[in-house]
Design a protein around this motif. Structure first.
Motif, PDB file in Angstrom:
ATOM      1  N   VAL A  86      15.150  -0.729  40.599  1.00  0.00           N
ATOM      2  CA  VAL A  86      16.254  -1.684  40.665  1.00  0.00           C
ATOM      3  C   VAL A  86      15.937  -2.770  41.690  1.00  0.00           C
ATOM      4  O   VAL A  86      15.211  -2.545  42.663  1.00  0.00           O
ATOM      5  CB  VAL A  86      17.582  -0.994  41.030  1.00  0.00           C
ATOM      6  N   LEU A  87      16.487  -3.934  41.459  1.00  0.00           N
ATOM      7  CA  LEU A  87      16.343  -5.058  42.376  1.00  0.00           C
ATOM      8  C   LEU A  87      17.661  -5.270  43.096  1.00  0.00           C
ATOM      9  O   LEU A  87      18.728  -5.219  42.487  1.00  0.00           O
ATOM     10  CB  LEU A  87      15.946  -6.324  41.615  1.00  0.00           C
ATOM     11  N   GLY A  88      17.607  -5.530  44.402  1.00  0.00           N
ATOM     12  CA  GLY A  88      18.834  -5.655  45.172  1.00  0.00           C
ATOM     13  C   GLY A  88      19.523  -4.304  45.268  1.00  0.00           C
ATOM     14  O   GLY A  88      18.874  -3.257  45.361  1.00  0.00           O
ATOM     15  N   GLN A  89      20.840  -4.301  45.209  1.00  0.00           N
ATOM     16  CA  GLN A  89      21.639  -3.079  45.254  1.00  0.00           C
ATOM     17  C   GLN A  89      22.651  -3.102  44.106  1.00  0.00           C
ATOM     18  O   GLN A  89      23.089  -4.178  43.693  1.00  0.00           O
ATOM     19  CB  GLN A  89      22.392  -2.977  46.588  1.00  0.00           C
ATOM     20  N   PRO A  90      23.035  -1.932  43.582  1.00  0.00           N
ATOM     21  CA  PRO A  90      24.061  -1.903  42.531  1.00  0.00           C
ATOM     22  C   PRO A  90      25.354  -2.580  42.998  1.00  0.00           C
ATOM     23  O   PRO A  90      25.757  -2.445  44.154  1.00  0.00           O
ATOM     24  CB  PRO A  90      24.273  -0.406  42.304  1.00  0.00           C
ATOM     25  N   LEU A  91      25.978  -3.291  42.089  1.00  0.00           N
ATOM     26  CA  LEU A  91      27.227  -3.989  42.408  1.00  0.00           C
ATOM     27  C   LEU A  91      28.389  -3.340  41.646  1.00  0.00           C
ATOM     28  O   LEU A  91      28.319  -3.207  40.414  1.00  0.00           O
ATOM     29  CB  LEU A  91      27.138  -5.465  42.009  1.00  0.00           C
ATOM     30  N   PRO A  92      29.447  -2.936  42.343  1.00  0.00           N
ATOM     31  CA  PRO A  92      30.611  -2.373  41.641  1.00  0.00           C
ATOM     32  C   PRO A  92      31.195  -3.407  40.681  1.00  0.00           C
ATOM     33  O   PRO A  92      31.368  -4.580  41.043  1.00  0.00           O
ATOM     34  CB  PRO A  92      31.594  -2.059  42.773  1.00  0.00           C
ATOM     35  N   LYS A  93      31.485  -2.958  39.468  1.00  0.00           N
ATOM     36  CA  LYS A  93      32.082  -3.852  38.486  1.00  0.00           C
ATOM     37  C   LYS A  93      33.587  -3.637  38.507  1.00  0.00           C
ATOM     38  O   LYS A  93      34.078  -2.550  38.212  1.00  0.00           O
ATOM     39  CB  LYS A  93      31.518  -3.537  37.101  1.00  0.00           C
ATOM     40  N   LEU A  94      34.300  -4.676  38.892  1.00  0.00           N
ATOM     41  CA  LEU A  94      35.746  -4.553  39.051  1.00  0.00           C
ATOM     42  C   LEU A  94      36.428  -4.511  37.695  1.00  0.00           C
ATOM     43  O   LEU A  94      36.200  -5.358  36.830  1.00  0.00           O
ATOM     44  CB  LEU A  94      36.288  -5.733  39.875  1.00  0.00           C
ATOM     45  N   GLU A  95      37.244  -3.506  37.514  1.00  0.00           N
ATOM     46  CA  GLU A  95      37.987  -3.341  36.263  1.00  0.00           C
ATOM     47  C   GLU A  95      39.466  -3.569  36.540  1.00  0.00           C
ATOM     48  O   GLU A  95      40.150  -2.734  37.126  1.00  0.00           O
ATOM     49  CB  GLU A  95      37.777  -1.923  35.698  1.00  0.00           C
ATOM     50  N   ASP A  96      39.988  -4.731  36.105  1.00  0.00           N
ATOM     51  CA  ASP A  96      41.390  -5.091  36.391  1.00  0.00           C
ATOM     52  C   ASP A  96      42.389  -4.157  35.712  1.00  0.00           C
ATOM     53  O   ASP A  96      43.516  -3.980  36.168  1.00  0.00           O
ATOM     54  CB  ASP A  96      41.661  -6.528  35.944  1.00  0.00           C
ATOM     55  N   ASP A  97      41.968  -3.540  34.585  1.00  0.00           N
ATOM     56  CA  ASP A  97      42.929  -2.735  33.821  1.00  0.00           C
ATOM     57  C   ASP A  97      43.002  -1.287  34.286  1.00  0.00           C
ATOM     58  O   ASP A  97      43.797  -0.507  33.775  1.00  0.00           O
ATOM     59  CB  ASP A  97      42.569  -2.769  32.331  1.00  0.00           C
ATOM     60  N   LYS A  98      42.190  -0.925  35.271  1.00  0.00           N
ATOM     61  CA  LYS A  98      42.195   0.463  35.742  1.00  0.00           C
ATOM     62  C   LYS A  98      43.033   0.584  37.004  1.00  0.00           C
ATOM     63  O   LYS A  98      42.785  -0.094  37.988  1.00  0.00           O
ATOM     64  CB  LYS A  98      40.753   0.943  36.004  1.00  0.00           C
ATOM     65  N   GLN A  99      44.033   1.458  36.966  1.00  0.00           N
ATOM     66  CA  GLN A  99      44.899   1.713  38.113  1.00  0.00           C
ATOM     67  C   GLN A  99      44.906   3.222  38.389  1.00  0.00           C
ATOM     68  O   GLN A  99      45.073   4.016  37.461  1.00  0.00           O
ATOM     69  CB  GLN A  99      46.339   1.231  37.828  1.00  0.00           C
ATOM     70  N   TYR A 100      44.721   3.596  39.644  1.00  0.00           N
ATOM     71  CA  TYR A 100      44.697   5.019  40.007  1.00  0.00           C
ATOM     72  C   TYR A 100      45.801   5.327  41.003  1.00  0.00           C
ATOM     73  O   TYR A 100      46.168   4.487  41.827  1.00  0.00           O
ATOM     74  CB  TYR A 100      43.338   5.385  40.603  1.00  0.00           C
ATOM     75  N   ASN A 101      46.345   6.552  40.927  1.00  0.00           N
ATOM     76  CA  ASN A 101      47.407   6.982  41.835  1.00  0.00           C
ATOM     77  C   ASN A 101      46.859   7.526  43.153  1.00  0.00           C
ATOM     78  O   ASN A 101      47.584   7.600  44.144  1.00  0.00           O
ATOM     79  CB  ASN A 101      48.272   8.076  41.160  1.00  0.00           C
ATOM     80  N   TRP A 102      45.598   7.960  43.142  1.00  0.00           N
ATOM     81  CA  TRP A 102      44.977   8.567  44.312  1.00  0.00           C
ATOM     82  C   TRP A 102      45.834   9.752  44.810  1.00  0.00           C
ATOM     83  O   TRP A 102      46.157   9.869  45.982  1.00  0.00           O
ATOM     84  CB  TRP A 102      44.777   7.539  45.439  1.00  0.00           C
ATOM     85  N   ASP A 103      46.172  10.597  43.834  1.00  0.00           N
ATOM     86  CA  ASP A 103      47.064  11.725  44.157  1.00  0.00           C
ATOM     87  C   ASP A 103      46.344  13.074  44.045  1.00  0.00           C
ATOM     88  O   ASP A 103      46.975  14.113  43.822  1.00  0.00           O
ATOM     89  CB  ASP A 103      48.290  11.714  43.236  1.00  0.00           C
ATOM     90  N   ASP A 321      18.266 -13.088  37.072  1.00  0.00           N
ATOM     91  CA  ASP A 321      18.666 -14.125  38.030  1.00  0.00           C
ATOM     92  C   ASP A 321      20.155 -14.123  38.341  1.00  0.00           C
ATOM     93  O   ASP A 321      20.555 -14.223  39.505  1.00  0.00           O
ATOM     94  CB  ASP A 321      18.244 -15.508  37.503  1.00  0.00           C
ATOM     95  N   GLU A 322      20.990 -14.038  37.309  1.00  0.00           N
ATOM     96  CA  GLU A 322      22.432 -14.112  37.546  1.00  0.00           C
ATOM     97  C   GLU A 322      22.922 -12.930  38.372  1.00  0.00           C
ATOM     98  O   GLU A 322      23.765 -13.063  39.257  1.00  0.00           O
ATOM     99  CB  GLU A 322      23.194 -14.196  36.216  1.00  0.00           C
ATOM    100  N   PHE A 323      22.373 -11.746  38.079  1.00  0.00           N
ATOM    101  CA  PHE A 323      22.729 -10.569  38.873  1.00  0.00           C
ATOM    102  C   PHE A 323      22.290 -10.755  40.327  1.00  0.00           C
ATOM    103  O   PHE A 323      23.051 -10.471  41.263  1.00  0.00           O
ATOM    104  CB  PHE A 323      22.086  -9.312  38.301  1.00  0.00           C
ATOM    105  N   LEU A 324      21.062 -11.212  40.520  1.00  0.00           N
ATOM    106  CA  LEU A 324      20.531 -11.377  41.877  1.00  0.00           C
ATOM    107  C   LEU A 324      21.341 -12.402  42.662  1.00  0.00           C
ATOM    108  O   LEU A 324      21.562 -12.237  43.867  1.00  0.00           O
ATOM    109  CB  LEU A 324      19.061 -11.782  41.817  1.00  0.00           C
ATOM    110  N   LYS A 325      21.799 -13.439  41.999  1.00  0.00           N
ATOM    111  CA  LYS A 325      22.632 -14.435  42.687  1.00  0.00           C
ATOM    112  C   LYS A 325      23.962 -13.816  43.122  1.00  0.00           C
ATOM    113  O   LYS A 325      24.435 -14.072  44.226  1.00  0.00           O
ATOM    114  CB  LYS A 325      22.873 -15.644  41.770  1.00  0.00           C
ATOM    115  N   LYS A 329      25.225 -13.251  47.054  1.00  0.00           N
ATOM    116  CA  LYS A 329      26.546 -13.683  47.526  1.00  0.00           C
ATOM    117  C   LYS A 329      27.333 -12.506  48.090  1.00  0.00           C
ATOM    118  O   LYS A 329      28.007 -12.626  49.117  1.00  0.00           O
ATOM    119  CB  LYS A 329      27.327 -14.321  46.367  1.00  0.00           C
ATOM    120  N   ALA A 330      27.253 -11.351  47.424  1.00  0.00           N
ATOM    121  CA  ALA A 330      27.980 -10.171  47.901  1.00  0.00           C
ATOM    122  C   ALA A 330      27.402  -9.677  49.224  1.00  0.00           C
ATOM    123  O   ALA A 330      28.130  -9.145  50.073  1.00  0.00           O
ATOM    124  CB  ALA A 330      27.913  -9.062  46.858  1.00  0.00           C
TER     125      ALA A 330
END
Length: 447
Positions: A86-103, A321-325, A329-330
């Motif tokens: 892998v190049l760089g580090q894995p980036l978390p992919k934000l999922e707007d439709d996922k909601q967790y209760n953390w219960d 390239d797009e991932f690396l950019k 930034k992250a």
């Protein structure tokens, strides 16, 4: 727990991690119990805080920490097990439709974008040709070097009238636009070396001066707007020097001339040791050898630069390239879009060279020995010490400093990468065809 990879293309993928309560609950329970043993909470004796109390107060934050820790461990193990480069580090992919209760009962799904190193082949051969310059000393460079050496061992005199290459010990006084002395202006007594004057007309006006003579001087024109030089002359900061537009009156206090040492046996003995050099021809040959030794390093740097450019041109593979950019930034939130756009190409080229080097090392089983790292670090430290002290350190002292230097992980990594890079250059040099070409130093500089 379930972990899978979805290939987007050859350079991009998404790793999906599904975590169930049975995956994280034992870690969370242990973390809560550990916290209970260490917690100091009013109303409870140390080490006697009930785990249920800790869970009620800090349970969600502990759960989040343990989930993050589990994700990191799982993702790293997956990358190692699958041998993903892998190049760089894995980036978390934000999922707007996922909601967790953390219960403590949620099933979690996390997606990570990863950039993959490209697959490419190393195909250098003897058909690949590059020029290997052999730099020869030209008469102008040799004469200049001999002149500087002779002056270093010469004596100072004070002639009546200044000539080319003399030093004027003079007072510089700031003038108003009308030519009068600027009240509370800049004034400094300093040494003005004629060889440093860039403007030929101004330099000519400083030749033929004697003690007590005065002349009006445009410093910006004389030094070609070199703020650092002007700041040093006037003992002011560079910002002020850059903005300075006044002329200055130069008043000669003294004329200093460094006479060149005679080319005699005493001079030769001082330079090379008693009886080592006995004639002017031998002296010129030794200086030529010294210069060409330094120039060989210049030629090697030039060759390495050509190999770098040639390799990147020949092995023209793509990067994600797009991932690396996004990763850049992250990794650095202060990085602006303009800085990213301006610097990304250099970053990408250096990354490609690193991938080429890593593949060469791996495919050819090149071993980087500690002794090579140690000797390279030792050589670098010796060069630094010689800049500040004419008396070299003993080999024992230098070795002790080298051991201490390499105990710093950052230093050790830097030298390791230098040695590895040299091994890669040497490998390529051994495969391709190098065509020797002699060139005069003056012509080499034009390259």
């Amino acid at each position: 727990m379930n972990i899978s990879q979805e290939k987007i293309d050859n350079l991009n993928a998404v790793v999906k991690i599904n975590i169930n309560p049975e995956d994280y609950q034992p870690r969370v329970d242990k973390a809560i119990k550990d916290q209970a043993k260490k917690a100091k909470i009013p109303g409870f004796r140390p080490g006697m805080v009930p785990a249920s109390h800790i869970k009620r107060m800090y349970g969600k934050s502990i759960l989040v920490d343990e989930i993050n820790s589990l994700l990191s461990d799982t993702l790293n193990k997956y990358i190692d097990d699958e041998k993903l480069e892998v190049l760089g580090q894995p980036l978390p992919k934000l999922e707007d439709d996922k909601q967790y209760n953390w219960d403590f009962a949620d099933n979690f799904e996390f997606n990570y974008e990863i950039g993959l190193a490209p697959d490419f082949s190393i195909n250098f051969s003897s058909n690949d040709k590059l020029t290997q310059y052999i730099i020869k000393v030209d008469e102008e460079t040799l004469a200049s070097r001999i002149k500087n050496i002779r002056r270093s061992y010469g004596k100072m005199t004070n002639p009546d009238v200044s000539a080319d290459d003399d030093v004027l010990y003079a007072e510089l006084t700031q003038l108003s636009p009308d030519g009068s002395v600027f009240e509370d202006g800049i004034s400094n007594t300093t040494s003005v070396r004629l060889e440093h004057i860039k403007d030929e007309a101004i330099k000519a006006s400083l030749i033929g001066l004697k003690k007590g003579d005065e002349i009006t001087l445009d410093l910006q024109k004389a030094y070609d707007n070199d703020a650092a030089k002007i700041a040093g002359l006037l003992k002011i900061d560079e910002e002020t020097a850059a903005d300075l537009r006044s002329n200055f009156r130069l008043t000669v206090k003294n004329v200093n001339r460094l006479e060149e040492s005679d080319l005699n046996q005493e001079f030769f003995d001082k330079l090379f040791g008693e009886g080592t050099v006995t004639t002017e021809d031998e002296f010129r040959a030794r200086i030529t050898e010294e210069l060409e030794g330094m120039m060989a390093q210049d030629a090697e740097r030039k060759l390495q630069d050509e190999i770098y450019k040639f390799a990147l041109g020949k092995l023209n593979f793509e990067l994600p390239d797009e991932f690396l950019k996004r990763w850049l930034k992250a990794s650095n939130e202060k990085l602006s879009e303009e800085e990213l756009a301006g610097g990304y190409n250099d970053f990408a080229q250096n990354l490609k060279w690193t991938l080429i080097g890593n593949k060469i090392v791996k495919d050819n089983e090149i071993q980087i020995q500690y002794e090579d790292v140690f000797q390279t670090a030792k050589f670098r430290l010796d060069q630094q010490f010689r800049m500040y002290s004419p008396q070299p350190l003993s080999d024992e002292q230098l070795s002790q400093y080298t051991v201490q230097y390499l105990q710093n992980k950052e230093n050790a990594n830097k030298i390791f990468e230098e040695v590895k890079s040299l091994a890669v250059f040497n490998y390529i040099k051994g495969v391709i065809t190098l065509e020797p070409q002699e060139i005069l130093y003056t012509d080499f500089q034009k390259l």
